[in-house]
Design a protein around this motif. Structure first.
Motif, PDB file in Angstrom:
ATOM      1  N   HIS A 143      -7.474 -90.727  41.910  1.00 54.95           N
ATOM      2  CA  HIS A 143      -8.922 -90.980  41.865  1.00 54.95           C
ATOM      3  C   HIS A 143      -9.653 -89.855  41.111  1.00 54.95           C
ATOM      4  O   HIS A 143     -10.408 -90.118  40.164  1.00 54.95           O
ATOM      5  CB  HIS A 143      -9.407 -91.078  43.309  1.00 54.95           C
ATOM      6  N   ARG A 153     -12.943 -87.330  27.874  1.00 56.35           N
ATOM      7  CA  ARG A 153     -13.449 -88.257  26.841  1.00 56.35           C
ATOM      8  C   ARG A 153     -14.867 -87.880  26.439  1.00 56.35           C
ATOM      9  O   ARG A 153     -15.221 -87.910  25.257  1.00 56.35           O
ATOM     10  CB  ARG A 153     -13.441 -89.695  27.365  1.00 56.35           C
TER      11      ARG A 153
ATOM     12  N   ILE B  47     -19.249 -94.150  28.871  1.00 54.08           N
ATOM     13  CA  ILE B  47     -19.292 -92.699  28.627  1.00 54.08           C
ATOM     14  C   ILE B  47     -18.135 -92.348  27.697  1.00 54.08           C
ATOM     15  O   ILE B  47     -17.014 -92.841  27.878  1.00 54.08           O
ATOM     16  CB  ILE B  47     -19.150 -91.903  29.948  1.00 54.08           C
ATOM     17  N   GLY B  48     -18.427 -91.494  26.702  1.00 48.46           N
ATOM     18  CA  GLY B  48     -17.359 -90.974  25.846  1.00 48.46           C
ATOM     19  C   GLY B  48     -16.581 -92.030  25.090  1.00 48.46           C
ATOM     20  O   GLY B  48     -15.392 -91.830  24.801  1.00 48.46           O
ATOM     21  N   MET B  50     -15.596 -94.835  26.160  1.00 48.40           N
ATOM     22  CA  MET B  50     -14.692 -95.624  27.020  1.00 48.40           C
ATOM     23  C   MET B  50     -15.241 -97.038  27.214  1.00 48.40           C
ATOM     24  O   MET B  50     -16.378 -97.333  26.877  1.00 48.40           O
ATOM     25  CB  MET B  50     -14.520 -94.913  28.366  1.00 48.40           C
ATOM     26  N   HIS B 143      -7.075 -95.345  39.295  1.00 45.71           N
ATOM     27  CA  HIS B 143      -7.435 -94.549  38.111  1.00 45.71           C
ATOM     28  C   HIS B 143      -8.736 -95.058  37.480  1.00 45.71           C
ATOM     29  O   HIS B 143      -9.688 -94.292  37.277  1.00 45.71           O
ATOM     30  CB  HIS B 143      -6.266 -94.646  37.128  1.00 45.71           C
ATOM     31  N   GLY B 146     -11.811 -94.753  39.750  1.00 44.37           N
ATOM     32  CA  GLY B 146     -12.325 -93.377  39.741  1.00 44.37           C
ATOM     33  C   GLY B 146     -13.263 -93.166  38.559  1.00 44.37           C
ATOM     34  O   GLY B 146     -14.275 -92.466  38.661  1.00 44.37           O
ATOM     35  N   GLN B 147     -12.928 -93.798  37.428  1.00 42.73           N
ATOM     36  CA  GLN B 147     -13.799 -93.706  36.248  1.00 42.73           C
ATOM     37  C   GLN B 147     -15.105 -94.447  36.509  1.00 42.73           C
ATOM     38  O   GLN B 147     -16.187 -93.982  36.117  1.00 42.73           O
ATOM     39  CB  GLN B 147     -13.046 -94.267  35.039  1.00 42.73           C
ATOM     40  N   TYR B 149     -16.553 -94.629  39.324  1.00 38.44           N
ATOM     41  CA  TYR B 149     -17.362 -93.731  40.154  1.00 38.44           C
ATOM     42  C   TYR B 149     -18.215 -92.807  39.285  1.00 38.44           C
ATOM     43  O   TYR B 149     -19.366 -92.537  39.602  1.00 38.44           O
ATOM     44  CB  TYR B 149     -16.463 -92.866  41.055  1.00 38.44           C
ATOM     45  N   VAL B 150     -17.625 -92.295  38.197  1.00 37.83           N
ATOM     46  CA  VAL B 150     -18.391 -91.400  37.307  1.00 37.83           C
ATOM     47  C   VAL B 150     -19.519 -92.177  36.648  1.00 37.83           C
ATOM     48  O   VAL B 150     -20.645 -91.686  36.532  1.00 37.83           O
ATOM     49  CB  VAL B 150     -17.486 -90.746  36.243  1.00 37.83           C
ATOM     50  N   TYR B 151     -19.228 -93.406  36.211  1.00 42.12           N
ATOM     51  CA  TYR B 151     -20.275 -94.242  35.620  1.00 42.12           C
ATOM     52  C   TYR B 151     -21.431 -94.413  36.623  1.00 42.12           C
ATOM     53  O   TYR B 151     -22.603 -94.259  36.273  1.00 42.12           O
ATOM     54  CB  TYR B 151     -19.729 -95.626  35.246  1.00 42.12           C
TER      55      TYR B 151
END
Lengths: 165, 165
Positions: A143, A153, B47-48, B50, B143, B146-147, B149-151
């Protein structure tokens, strides 16, 4: 020809040896994600008010060996919820990472298969079985590492391939 | 008193029933992460460079049921590497998510424990055992979530708690 004196071994979905190799494979990938960060950004870069990746890594280090040691030996472990500033370099953190790799292998050897379904209080407070606690340790690393991928990135850095362990 | 006619059952680290419950628990959390996204940002926020979270979710949907169906039934599955634009609403994607929940339970029932250590080519190309392929499906979801979550954090939205399944 089979005889009744040689009972057939029961099929196993996943063995303890396979699970620790799986965990260490993930840890090997996380190590390469740490390496991919520039020194400064490892400690300072953040998105959306989240913790820098170094602090997430310190959390992972605070869980893996202490958590498994507690499970294997009964020695109580505590989680530092304060997430203090890190007074270490990236290379010192990588040394801690490698020490944890050895510690995990050491404590894993002390864990007989009969223990995995035992109910415990991980870190003195999280109730679950030994196996659910260990899966939590691994999942929590995946996570946070996924979050590290977004940081990389966003910094214009290509992260290591997810499938390479 | 034990007799030789009643052999002791071997200890199990993790059973197939526990693993599918673990997977579905993760999928339940991912469902709540999808729900937490505003409709527009689910399809557009990035982001970045992605992919938007919707496209990651379409990848997860393209892996879980087709991958497990291939394992359970032998029906070949393919992975769409093109990541086409999504012509669906968030609510339609949540319906696909729930359909996949049922499909996973269905195909899981068709998978005897003896099959998990069998070597296969997942999606006709990824060599591994059945268990390593299934762990990959789960880990890949953790995985990408978790990304997500950042968004969400970057959008000022509090994600659901990681430990609630």
């Amino acid at each position: 020809m089979k005889t009744t004196e040689q009972p057939q071994k029961e099929a196993v979905m996943l063995s303890p040896e396979q699970l620790v190799a799986h965990w260490q494979g993930h840890r090997n990938l996380t190590r390469r994600v740490i390496e991919a960060f520039p020194e400064k950004e490892f400690f300072t870069f953040s998105i959306g008010g989240m913790r820098p990746f170094s602090i997430m890594v310190m959390e992972l280090l605070g869980i893996a060996a202490p958590g498994l040691c507690e499970i294997a030996t009964g020695k109580p472990a505590t989680i530092d919820e304060e997430h203090p500033a890190v007074d270490l370099t990236k290379s010192q953190i990588l040394e801690l990472w490698d020490k944890t790799t050895e510690d995990i292998n050491l404590y894993w050897e002390m864990l007989p298969i009969e223990r995995f379904q035992e109910t415990i209080l991980a870190f003195g407070q999280y109730e679950g079985t030994v196996i659910s606690s260990i899966l939590y340790f691994v999942d929590n690393e995946i996570h946070h590492r996924g979050q590290g991928y977004v940081y990389l990135r966003s910094l214009g850095i290509e992260p290591p391939a997810f499938w390479e362990r």
